[in-house]
Design a protein around this motif. Structure first.
Motif, mmCIF file in Angstrom:
data_model
loop_
_atom_site.group_PDB
_atom_site.id
_atom_site.type_symbol
_atom_site.label_atom_id
_atom_site.label_comp_id
_atom_site.label_asym_id
_atom_site.label_seq_id
_atom_site.Cartn_x
_atom_site.Cartn_y
_atom_site.Cartn_z
ATOM 1 N N PHE A 1 -0.947 -2.968 12.246
ATOM 2 C CA PHE A 1 -1.705 -2.696 11.031
ATOM 3 C C PHE A 1 -3.057 -2.039 11.326
ATOM 4 C CE2 PHE A 1 -4.427 -3.817 7.432
ATOM 5 C CZ PHE A 1 -3.621 -3.430 6.369
ATOM 6 N N ARG A 2 -3.687 -2.441 12.409
ATOM 7 C CA ARG A 2 -5.019 -1.888 12.709
ATOM 8 C C ARG A 2 -4.962 -0.415 13.094
ATOM 9 N NH1 ARG A 2 -3.781 -5.110 17.210
ATOM 10 N NH2 ARG A 2 -3.652 -3.975 19.194
ATOM 11 N N THR A 3 -3.767 0.084 13.428
ATOM 12 C CA THR A 3 -3.627 1.498 13.790
ATOM 13 C C THR A 3 -2.994 2.323 12.671
ATOM 14 O OG1 THR A 3 -1.419 1.209 14.786
ATOM 15 C CG2 THR A 3 -3.327 0.826 16.201
ATOM 16 N N LEU A 4 -2.670 1.664 11.562
ATOM 17 C CA LEU A 4 -2.011 2.349 10.454
ATOM 18 C C LEU A 4 -3.071 2.991 9.557
ATOM 19 C CD1 LEU A 4 0.816 2.802 9.172
ATOM 20 C CD2 LEU A 4 0.398 0.767 7.790
ATOM 21 N N SER A 5 -3.068 4.323 9.505
ATOM 22 C CA SER A 5 -4.111 5.035 8.765
ATOM 23 C C SER A 5 -3.743 5.275 7.310
ATOM 24 C CB SER A 5 -4.422 6.372 9.445
ATOM 25 O OG SER A 5 -3.251 7.183 9.514
ATOM 26 N N SER A 6 -2.456 5.394 7.007
ATOM 27 C CA SER A 6 -2.056 5.648 5.624
ATOM 28 C C SER A 6 -0.609 5.232 5.422
ATOM 29 C CB SER A 6 -2.226 7.126 5.260
ATOM 30 O OG SER A 6 -1.410 7.934 6.083
ATOM 31 N N SER A 7 -0.267 4.977 4.163
ATOM 32 C CA SER A 7 1.067 4.518 3.809
ATOM 33 C C SER A 7 1.295 4.833 2.339
ATOM 34 C CB SER A 7 1.190 3.013 4.066
ATOM 35 O OG SER A 7 2.314 2.467 3.424
ATOM 36 N N LEU A 8 2.552 4.866 1.931
ATOM 37 C CA LEU A 8 2.834 5.062 0.514
ATOM 38 C C LEU A 8 2.487 3.801 -0.289
ATOM 39 C CD1 LEU A 8 3.834 7.567 -0.960
ATOM 40 C CD2 LEU A 8 6.106 6.559 -1.036
ATOM 41 N N GLN A 9 2.105 2.744 0.410
ATOM 42 C CA GLN A 9 1.599 1.550 -0.256
ATOM 43 C C GLN A 9 0.144 1.741 -0.678
ATOM 44 O OE1 GLN A 9 0.589 -2.528 1.564
ATOM 45 N NE2 GLN A 9 2.789 -2.683 1.192
ATOM 46 N N SER A 10 -0.534 2.726 -0.098
ATOM 47 C CA SER A 10 -1.961 2.922 -0.336
ATOM 48 C C SER A 10 -2.326 3.164 -1.799
ATOM 49 C CB SER A 10 -2.490 4.075 0.526
ATOM 50 O OG SER A 10 -2.314 3.795 1.897
ATOM 51 N N PRO A 11 -1.574 3.967 -2.577
ATOM 52 C CA PRO A 11 -1.952 4.146 -3.984
ATOM 53 C C PRO A 11 -2.034 2.841 -4.771
ATOM 54 C CG PRO A 11 -0.395 5.828 -3.335
ATOM 55 C CD PRO A 11 -0.471 4.857 -2.189
ATOM 56 N N GLU A 12 -1.222 1.849 -4.387
ATOM 57 C CA GLU A 12 -1.271 0.555 -5.077
ATOM 58 C C GLU A 12 -2.510 -0.235 -4.681
ATOM 59 O OE1 GLU A 12 1.366 -3.555 -5.633
ATOM 60 O OE2 GLU A 12 2.151 -1.890 -4.458
ATOM 61 N N THR A 13 -2.912 -0.122 -3.410
ATOM 62 C CA THR A 13 -4.029 -0.922 -2.918
ATOM 63 C C THR A 13 -5.375 -0.233 -3.128
ATOM 64 O OG1 THR A 13 -3.794 0.019 -0.693
ATOM 65 C CG2 THR A 13 -2.585 -2.008 -1.183
ATOM 66 N N GLN A 14 -5.394 1.094 -3.098
ATOM 67 C CA GLN A 14 -6.660 1.824 -3.146
ATOM 68 C C GLN A 14 -6.796 2.724 -4.372
ATOM 69 O OE1 GLN A 14 -7.031 3.913 0.568
ATOM 70 N NE2 GLN A 14 -6.338 2.157 1.757
ATOM 71 N N GLY A 15 -5.732 2.821 -5.172
ATOM 72 C CA GLY A 15 -5.775 3.723 -6.320
ATOM 73 C C GLY A 15 -5.466 5.154 -5.904
ATOM 74 N N PHE A 16 -5.376 6.021 -6.895
ATOM 75 C CA PHE A 16 -5.045 7.416 -6.616
ATOM 76 C C PHE A 16 -5.896 8.290 -7.535
ATOM 77 C CE2 PHE A 16 -2.073 9.697 -4.024
ATOM 78 C CZ PHE A 16 -2.023 10.962 -4.581
ATOM 79 N N LYS A 17 -6.850 8.982 -6.953
ATOM 80 C CA LYS A 17 -7.806 9.756 -7.736
ATOM 81 C C LYS A 17 -7.266 11.160 -7.992
ATOM 82 C CE LYS A 17 -11.854 7.274 -5.994
ATOM 83 N NZ LYS A 17 -11.113 6.330 -5.163
ATOM 84 N N THR A 18 -6.772 11.383 -9.202
ATOM 85 C CA THR A 18 -6.295 12.704 -9.588
ATOM 86 C C THR A 18 -6.256 12.783 -11.107
ATOM 87 O OG1 THR A 18 -4.459 14.281 -9.446
ATOM 88 C CG2 THR A 18 -3.877 11.965 -9.494
ATOM 89 N N THR A 19 -6.452 13.967 -11.607
ATOM 90 C CA THR A 19 -6.317 14.192 -13.052
ATOM 91 C C THR A 19 -4.986 14.830 -13.383
ATOM 92 O OG1 THR A 19 -7.418 16.349 -12.807
ATOM 93 C CG2 THR A 19 -8.814 14.441 -13.336
ATOM 94 N N ASN A 20 -4.190 15.088 -12.340
ATOM 95 C CA ASN A 20 -2.886 15.728 -12.515
ATOM 96 C C ASN A 20 -1.799 14.718 -12.201
ATOM 97 O OD1 ASN A 20 -0.633 17.326 -12.599
ATOM 98 N ND2 ASN A 20 -1.317 18.794 -11.055
ATOM 99 N N THR A 21 -1.078 14.273 -13.202
ATOM 100 C CA THR A 21 -0.051 13.249 -12.986
ATOM 101 C C THR A 21 1.100 13.752 -12.123
ATOM 102 O OG1 THR A 21 1.039 13.887 -15.056
ATOM 103 C CG2 THR A 21 -0.565 12.086 -15.149
ATOM 104 N N LEU A 22 1.238 15.071 -11.998
ATOM 105 C CA LEU A 22 2.284 15.610 -11.134
ATOM 106 C C LEU A 22 1.909 15.509 -9.667
ATOM 107 C CD1 LEU A 22 3.279 18.837 -13.127
ATOM 108 C CD2 LEU A 22 4.448 16.625 -13.091
ATOM 109 N N ASP A 23 0.624 15.268 -9.401
ATOM 110 C CA ASP A 23 0.148 15.211 -8.021
ATOM 111 C C ASP A 23 -0.118 13.769 -7.603
ATOM 112 O OD1 ASP A 23 -0.609 16.212 -5.553
ATOM 113 O OD2 ASP A 23 -2.720 16.379 -6.132
#
Length: 427
Positions: A338-360
């Motif tokens: 875990f300490r070496t894991l920089s990103s995951s598809l779990q990240s949007p759930e834990t950190q949110g997803f900043k975009t104004t385009n729902t397609l992105d």
């Protein structure tokens, strides 16, 4: 001393060659054979399986022998959309159900069953949405978003995928001479496992132009037959059912060095069902398809808490609708520390997803399960389950006896004792 003198590219076609392979048409097996060669080593890092994937709509035919393609989102402005999709996180790998490696004496080296569900856990855990939008969509034709995946499957999909068997991912070149040849066999999954959507029951998939490509490492003299042990990590799979609020999964893995074990879930009625994605890795669900959170879980060996001497409790977190950080971290730890894991598809759930385009942004699907890493130092060591029972106790909100299928995968150290071209598994 044997020296490397060059690299030679190779392309191999199936020994059971056909114009197309499909489950529906009764030819779901693809077999490759790499002959023993003492003058060359197989570069496993370069090995890829290449094919073209087509989704065909049997209910909309041009003629009896030529079914039309699916038409997600009605891109042809014809009679209307014909919805038929594949999983957007696994992509072209969805079609593989069983991956088996053996030698020319038919001694099994490695076999991974429920291969695509293994990738349904490992790929999202190790891949960010940015990667899905870039290299992963090129390599695996997995886009991380179902609308984009739907547009991709409207046409032919040219694929070049890595095969994730342990011996093919150990990194070091292998001698096919020491192995006494290498056979690679793939069993394709049923249509109702691969496809889902409103019109998926009218469709089927086919793959064509199948080949295996890799690099040979050329030697200046024949490589002597080795007497060493070839060591590599290997996945094994097991299936159980969860249908109570207090359930214990018990398995005799018969493995002596288990580095990690994890379990993903899907509602049993959603498996092999055209109306649902069989590769979802959901939370436990009740009859109404409502999520039933896991409140407490315990890993055990021979019914004794192991390796942790305590239960992992998420009761308060679940009650307050918060994120189960302990559960998620232990699950991700099974794929990479875990300490070496920089990103995951779990990240949007834990950190949110900043975009104004729902397609992105990725589809909001759960990335998780239950897992435990027995190699916390990251040195390749594992726990002994050779003659010891592995058990997982799960206490959850599930209260109506709805059946959920639990797919458990273990990553263990395996070895091949190679002597006089006779391969002997070392457990």
């Amino acid at each position: 001393m044997v020296k490397v003198v060059g690299i030679q590219k190779a392309r191999l076609f199936p020994i059971n060659s056909r114009s197309t392979y499909s489950f529906k048409n009764g030819n779901p097996t693809i077999n490759f054979e790499v002959a023993p060669d003492p003058t060359r080593l197989l570069d496993v890092n370069s090995l890829r399986m290449n094919f073209v994937l087509n989704l065909l709509d049997d209910a909309t035919t041009r003629n009896a022998q030529n079914p039309a393609r699916v038409d997600n989102q009605n891109t042809t402005a014809g009679a209307g959309a014909r919805a038929c999709l594949i999983d957007e996180r696994v992509g072209a790998n969805t079609v593989i159900d069983v991956l088996r490696l053996s030698n020319f004496k038919n001694e099994v080296i490695e076999e991974i069953r429920n291969y695509s569900r293994l990738l349904a856990s490992s790929m999202p855990a190790l891949t960010s949405f940015e990667a899905y939008k870039n290299w992963n969509s090129n390599k695996n034709l997995a886009f991380g978003k179902s609308t984009t995946e739907g547009l991709a499957v409207n046409g032919p999909m040219a694929c070049s995928i890595a095969l994730r068997a342990g011996i093919l991912n150990a990194g070091a070149p292998i001698s096919t001479n020491d192995l006494d040849g290498l056979k690679i066999s793939l069993q394709l999954a049923p249509d109702n496992f691969v496809l889902y959507g409103a019109n998926a029951s009218d469709c089927h998939y086919e793959i064509s132009k199948v080949s295996l490509t890799y690099n040979w490492i050329l030697l200046d003299s024949p490589d002597p037959v080795s007497s060493e042990t070839l060591q590599y990590p290997s996945y094994s799979s097991f299936i159980n059912i969860v249908q109570s609020s207090d359930d214990q999964q018990s398995l005799m893995m018969n493995l002596s060095s288990v580095r990690a074990a994890f379990t993903n879930f899907v509602k049993t009625s959603h498996l092999n069902n055209f109306t649902h994605n069989s590769l979802e890795t959901n939370r436990l669900q009740n009859a109404a398809n409502a999520n039933q959170d896991i409140k407490t879980y315990t890993h055990m060996r021979n019914n004794v808490k192991f390796p942790k001497k305590y239960d992992v409790r998420e009761n308060i977190v679940v009650t307050n609708g918060a994120y189960e950080a302990h559960l998620a971290r232990e699950y991700l730890d099974c794929f990479k520390q875990f300490r070496t894991l920089s990103s995951s598809l779990q990240s949007p759930e834990t950190q949110g997803f900043k975009t104004t385009n729902t397609l992105d942004e990725p589809d909001t699907r759960y990335v998780g399960g239950i897992g435990n890493n027995y190699d916390m130092l990251g040195v390749g060591m594992g726990a002994n389950f050779k003659d010891n029972m592995y058990a997982l106790r799960i206490q959850s909100e599930l209260s109506d006896s709805t059946s959920n299928t639990a797919f458990t995968y273990s990553l263990s150290n395996q070895g091949l004792a190679v002597r006089k071209q006779n391969v002997q598994p070392v457990m």
